[in-house]
Design a protein around this motif. Structure first.
Motif, mmCIF file in Angstrom:
data_model
loop_
_atom_site.group_PDB
_atom_site.id
_atom_site.type_symbol
_atom_site.label_atom_id
_atom_site.label_comp_id
_atom_site.label_asym_id
_atom_site.label_seq_id
_atom_site.Cartn_x
_atom_site.Cartn_y
_atom_site.Cartn_z
ATOM 1 N N MET A 1 -12.077 15.006 -8.972
ATOM 2 C CA MET A 1 -10.844 14.197 -8.924
ATOM 3 C C MET A 1 -11.143 12.778 -9.390
ATOM 4 S SD MET A 1 -7.715 14.535 -8.233
ATOM 5 C CE MET A 1 -6.223 13.958 -7.502
ATOM 6 N N LEU A 2 -10.359 12.291 -10.324
ATOM 7 C CA LEU A 2 -10.523 10.911 -10.768
ATOM 8 C C LEU A 2 -9.476 10.051 -10.068
ATOM 9 C CD1 LEU A 2 -12.113 9.118 -12.806
ATOM 10 C CD2 LEU A 2 -10.245 9.492 -14.417
ATOM 11 N N TYR A 3 -9.963 9.108 -9.262
ATOM 12 C CA TYR A 3 -9.068 8.150 -8.607
ATOM 13 C C TYR A 3 -9.085 6.875 -9.416
ATOM 14 C CZ TYR A 3 -9.241 11.365 -4.670
ATOM 15 O OH TYR A 3 -9.153 12.478 -3.873
ATOM 16 N N ILE A 4 -7.962 6.567 -10.013
ATOM 17 C CA ILE A 4 -7.941 5.398 -10.884
ATOM 18 C C ILE A 4 -6.608 4.667 -10.761
ATOM 19 C CG2 ILE A 4 -7.205 6.817 -12.882
ATOM 20 C CD1 ILE A 4 -8.974 4.863 -14.601
ATOM 21 N N GLN A 233 -17.383 -6.201 -25.211
ATOM 22 C CA GLN A 233 -18.794 -5.982 -25.563
ATOM 23 C C GLN A 233 -19.372 -4.743 -24.875
ATOM 24 O OE1 GLN A 233 -20.897 -8.526 -27.311
ATOM 25 N NE2 GLN A 233 -18.935 -9.380 -27.979
ATOM 26 N N ILE A 234 -18.680 -4.227 -23.878
ATOM 27 C CA ILE A 234 -19.191 -3.029 -23.199
ATOM 28 C C ILE A 234 -18.770 -1.780 -23.978
ATOM 29 C CG2 ILE A 234 -19.153 -1.675 -21.055
ATOM 30 C CD1 ILE A 234 -18.736 -4.301 -19.514
ATOM 31 N N GLY A 235 -17.496 -1.685 -24.303
ATOM 32 C CA GLY A 235 -17.045 -0.603 -25.179
ATOM 33 C C GLY A 235 -16.680 0.678 -24.447
ATOM 34 N N ILE A 236 -15.951 1.511 -25.168
ATOM 35 C CA ILE A 236 -15.383 2.714 -24.566
ATOM 36 C C ILE A 236 -16.430 3.770 -24.235
ATOM 37 C CG2 ILE A 236 -14.803 3.829 -26.782
ATOM 38 C CD1 ILE A 236 -12.670 3.865 -23.555
ATOM 39 N N ASN A 237 -17.512 3.854 -25.030
ATOM 40 C CA ASN A 237 -18.514 4.890 -24.752
ATOM 41 C C ASN A 237 -19.156 4.699 -23.387
ATOM 42 O OD1 ASN A 237 -18.031 6.129 -27.180
ATOM 43 N ND2 ASN A 237 -19.711 5.084 -28.254
ATOM 44 N N ALA A 238 -19.456 3.447 -23.068
ATOM 45 C CA ALA A 238 -20.060 3.173 -21.751
ATOM 46 C C ALA A 238 -19.073 3.502 -20.636
ATOM 47 C CB ALA A 238 -20.492 1.714 -21.666
ATOM 48 N N MET A 239 -17.787 3.197 -20.859
ATOM 49 C CA MET A 239 -16.781 3.494 -19.829
ATOM 50 C C MET A 239 -16.677 5.003 -19.621
ATOM 51 S SD MET A 239 -16.013 0.519 -19.014
ATOM 52 C CE MET A 239 -15.711 -1.173 -19.541
ATOM 53 N N GLU A 240 -16.746 5.747 -20.722
ATOM 54 C CA GLU A 240 -16.695 7.212 -20.632
ATOM 55 C C GLU A 240 -17.891 7.743 -19.837
ATOM 56 O OE1 GLU A 240 -16.361 9.212 -24.415
ATOM 57 O OE2 GLU A 240 -16.303 11.207 -23.466
ATOM 58 N N GLN A 241 -19.067 7.168 -20.109
ATOM 59 C CA GLN A 241 -20.270 7.574 -19.352
ATOM 60 C C GLN A 241 -20.100 7.272 -17.871
ATOM 61 O OE1 GLN A 241 -24.307 6.431 -20.498
ATOM 62 N NE2 GLN A 241 -23.461 5.719 -22.449
ATOM 63 N N ILE A 242 -19.538 6.117 -17.567
ATOM 64 C CA ILE A 242 -19.389 5.709 -16.161
ATOM 65 C C ILE A 242 -18.454 6.656 -15.425
ATOM 66 C CG2 ILE A 242 -18.447 3.894 -14.657
ATOM 67 C CD1 ILE A 242 -19.563 1.874 -16.814
ATOM 68 N N GLU A 267 -4.333 2.543 -20.427
ATOM 69 C CA GLU A 267 -5.762 2.632 -20.086
ATOM 70 C C GLU A 267 -6.006 3.754 -19.081
ATOM 71 O OE1 GLU A 267 -7.106 -1.264 -18.869
ATOM 72 O OE2 GLU A 267 -7.407 -1.895 -20.955
ATOM 73 N N ILE A 268 -5.098 3.895 -18.110
ATOM 74 C CA ILE A 268 -5.263 4.956 -17.108
ATOM 75 C C ILE A 268 -5.211 6.321 -17.779
ATOM 76 C CG2 ILE A 268 -4.137 6.082 -15.119
ATOM 77 C CD1 ILE A 268 -3.386 3.155 -14.195
ATOM 78 N N SER A 269 -4.245 6.509 -18.669
ATOM 79 C CA SER A 269 -4.136 7.839 -19.296
ATOM 80 C C SER A 269 -5.298 8.079 -20.261
ATOM 81 C CB SER A 269 -2.773 8.036 -19.944
ATOM 82 O OG SER A 269 -2.787 7.627 -21.278
ATOM 83 N N MET A 270 -5.760 7.027 -20.936
ATOM 84 C CA MET A 270 -6.921 7.189 -21.830
ATOM 85 C C MET A 270 -8.154 7.586 -21.020
ATOM 86 S SD MET A 270 -8.765 4.330 -24.242
ATOM 87 C CE MET A 270 -8.984 3.166 -22.916
ATOM 88 N N LEU A 271 -8.399 6.897 -19.896
ATOM 89 C CA LEU A 271 -9.583 7.208 -19.097
ATOM 90 C C LEU A 271 -9.466 8.587 -18.459
ATOM 91 C CD1 LEU A 271 -10.163 3.631 -17.716
ATOM 92 C CD2 LEU A 271 -11.728 4.890 -19.217
ATOM 93 N N ARG A 272 -8.254 8.949 -18.055
ATOM 94 C CA ARG A 272 -8.066 10.312 -17.526
ATOM 95 C C ARG A 272 -8.416 11.347 -18.594
ATOM 96 N NH1 ARG A 272 -6.246 10.598 -12.589
ATOM 97 N NH2 ARG A 272 -4.716 9.122 -11.746
ATOM 98 N N SER A 273 -8.018 11.085 -19.831
ATOM 99 C CA SER A 273 -8.287 12.066 -20.896
ATOM 100 C C SER A 273 -9.791 12.156 -21.196
ATOM 101 C CB SER A 273 -7.488 11.726 -22.158
ATOM 102 O OG SER A 273 -8.076 10.613 -22.795
ATOM 103 N N LEU A 274 -10.529 11.095 -20.862
ATOM 104 C CA LEU A 274 -11.977 11.117 -21.116
ATOM 105 C C LEU A 274 -12.778 11.689 -19.946
ATOM 106 C CD1 LEU A 274 -12.446 7.604 -22.788
ATOM 107 C CD2 LEU A 274 -12.490 9.842 -23.926
ATOM 108 N N HIS A 275 -12.084 11.923 -18.815
ATOM 109 C CA HIS A 275 -12.786 12.442 -17.637
ATOM 110 C C HIS A 275 -12.924 13.948 -17.750
ATOM 111 C CE1 HIS A 275 -13.239 13.290 -13.155
ATOM 112 N NE2 HIS A 275 -14.253 12.507 -13.448
ATOM 113 N N LYS A 276 -14.166 14.433 -17.710
ATOM 114 C CA LYS A 276 -14.465 15.821 -18.059
ATOM 115 C C LYS A 276 -13.870 16.863 -17.114
ATOM 116 C CE LYS A 276 -17.220 15.010 -21.699
ATOM 117 N NZ LYS A 276 -17.355 13.546 -21.652
ATOM 118 N N SER A 277 -13.812 16.589 -15.819
ATOM 119 C CA SER A 277 -13.405 17.664 -14.908
ATOM 120 C C SER A 277 -11.883 17.803 -14.804
ATOM 121 C CB SER A 277 -14.016 17.447 -13.526
ATOM 122 O OG SER A 277 -13.257 16.488 -12.806
#
Ligand code: FE
Ligand code: FE
Ligand code: ZN
Length: 278
Positions: A1-4, A233-242, A267-277
């Motif tokens: 579950m992603l809580y965001i 400077q952090i970027g989306i790849n690092a956020m996806e890893q986190i 941003e919430i929907s983008m991060l949800r789409s990047l969350h694997k489970s």
């Protein structure tokens, strides 16, 4: 579950915050317990709180991450500023009990030239004065960027504060991605190493929440200027890893990015789409 979720204005009460969170696609959120610059808190409307608790239950909200006002400095040099901090935190924690079992995040403070050791001791002293064995709220120390004379600029300083607090089971840490990056922790090329260091110095069991912000500035800049997710400077790849890191699953993630409602929803929907489970 992603809580965001994001920060939400508390001006219209708890139920309004819950509804606003749902509108953004969020299932947790942050709010200032009072005006971020301090001042008096609004009276609690118990019926409003009840409606909010029902809504949060119905929509399986994760833990909320309330934020103390920025002006609260538990390690100020002036006693009247520390008295304000002590009274504010005690009052906030009493109010937090209306929504039991959530998180209350604060900036450990700025030692304003007194030195980190004094700052750490002063902050721990106030925590020991205000924490109560019966409280259900967990108080989170936020990882800071080390701007000015901030304490909590590295994992060691957070550990030193925690060590001095008596009611340790009431404490935790909130990791702010912009702040740790600005503080010199390379979450872009070595997230595993940063988490290993957190585990070694503090212990991952203490990590209760994440503030997810990109940074306008390079690693170790000690600036604390938040940027939109993926645009700094952090970027989306690092956020996806986190958000997908096995050691960080289930932690509430709060966006403190410079956005309007539409920007946070995106941003919430983008991060949800990047969350694997999901
Ligand atoms: Fe903060
Ligand atoms: Fe933060
Ligand atoms: Zn910040």
């Amino acid at each position: 579950m992603l809580y965001i979720g994001s920060h939400i204005s508390a001006s219209k009460g708890y139920e309004a915050m819950g509804k606003q969170a749902l509108k953004l696609g969020a299932n947790t959120f942050a709010f200032f317990t009072r005006n971020p610059r301090g001042g008096k808190a609004k009276a609690i409307d118990e019926e409003d709180v009840k409606r909010f608790l029902a809504l949060a239950k119905e929509h399986s909200f994760g833990k909320l991450v309330a934020h103390a006002p920025y002006t609260m400095n538990t390690c100020a040099a002036k006693e009247d500023i520390r008295r304000f901090a002590r009274e504010t935190m005690a009052d906030d924690l009493a109010r937090m009990e209306f929504t039991p079992g959530n998180y209350y995040n604060f900036h450990p403070g700025s030692h304003v030239g007194q030195g980190s050791d004094t700052g750490i001791a002063m902050t721990a002293e106030i925590l020991n004065e205000v924490l109560k064995p019966e409280q259900t709220t967990t108080v989170l120390l936020e990882t800071m960027s080390g701007k000015g004379s901030e304490i909590g600029r590295n994992f060691e300083e957070l550990k030193e504060i925690l060590d001095k607090v008596e009611l340790k089971e009431k404490m935790g840490v909130c990791l702010d991605t912009c702040h740790v990056w600005d503080g010199g922790y390379d979450i872009v090329t070595d997230l595993d190493g940063v988490l290993a260091s957190f585990e070694e110095v503090v212990g991952l069991g203490w990590l209760k929440a994440i503030h997810m912000n990109d940074s306008m500035n390079p690693l170790g800049s000690h600036k604390d200027r938040h940027e939109k997710i993926g645009q700094g400077q952090i970027g989306i790849n690092a956020m996806e890893q986190i958000i997908n890191h096995p050691k960080l699953q289930g932690l509430p993630i709060i966006l403190e990015t410079p956005n309007d409602d539409a920007g946070w929803a995106k941003e919430i929907s983008m991060l949800r789409s990047l969350h694997k489970s999901e």
